[in-house]
Design a protein around this motif. Structure first.
Motif: not given
Length: 116
Positions: A63-90
């Motif tokens: 997929r051409g992901y950069a080294l250090g790219t993480v996978k975050i599995i986000l539950l859809q239960d009650g949260i708005v849909a993320p887009t590529k311009t968004d950020e996450l804190t976990i």
């Protein structure tokens, strides 16, 4: 389609992560142009739950992901849909979303993200 042969598939998927979940803040970022033509970003935070894990190396290369790219599995239960311009804190770390996949039953998003 969340029900197959009388089984709540979405409920099963959500239940599979029950003991592994961490708080996730989805930072929805909106970009506009200010009065002097400069870009202005505004953010609205949304609370959710998810799991931080790793991508298989074969998937990252394909997929051409950069080294250090993480996978975050986000539950859809009650949260708005993320887009590529968004950020996450976990787990106290902030990430910028670079790719998103939605599962077929509408229970989770698999997100590729890089540390900000």
């Amino acid at each position: 389609m969340n029900d197959l042969f009388g089984t709540d598939i979405r409920g099963l998927v959500l239940g599979a992560f029950e003991d592994q979940l961490h708080a996730v803040t989805l930072h929805k970022v909106t970009h506009t142009i200010g009065q002097y033509g400069d870009p202005v970003a505004s953010t609205v935070d949304h609370a959710g739950e998810g799991v931080r894990t790793k991508w298989k190396s074969e998937t990252m290369v394909a997929r051409g992901y950069a080294l250090g790219t993480v996978k975050i599995i986000l539950l859809q239960d009650g949260i708005v849909a993320p887009t590529k311009t968004d950020e996450l804190t976990i787990l106290g770390e902030r990430f910028r979303i670079v790719d998103i996949e939605q599962d077929p039953v509408g229970a989770t998003w698999s997100i590729a993200a890089v540390k900000v």
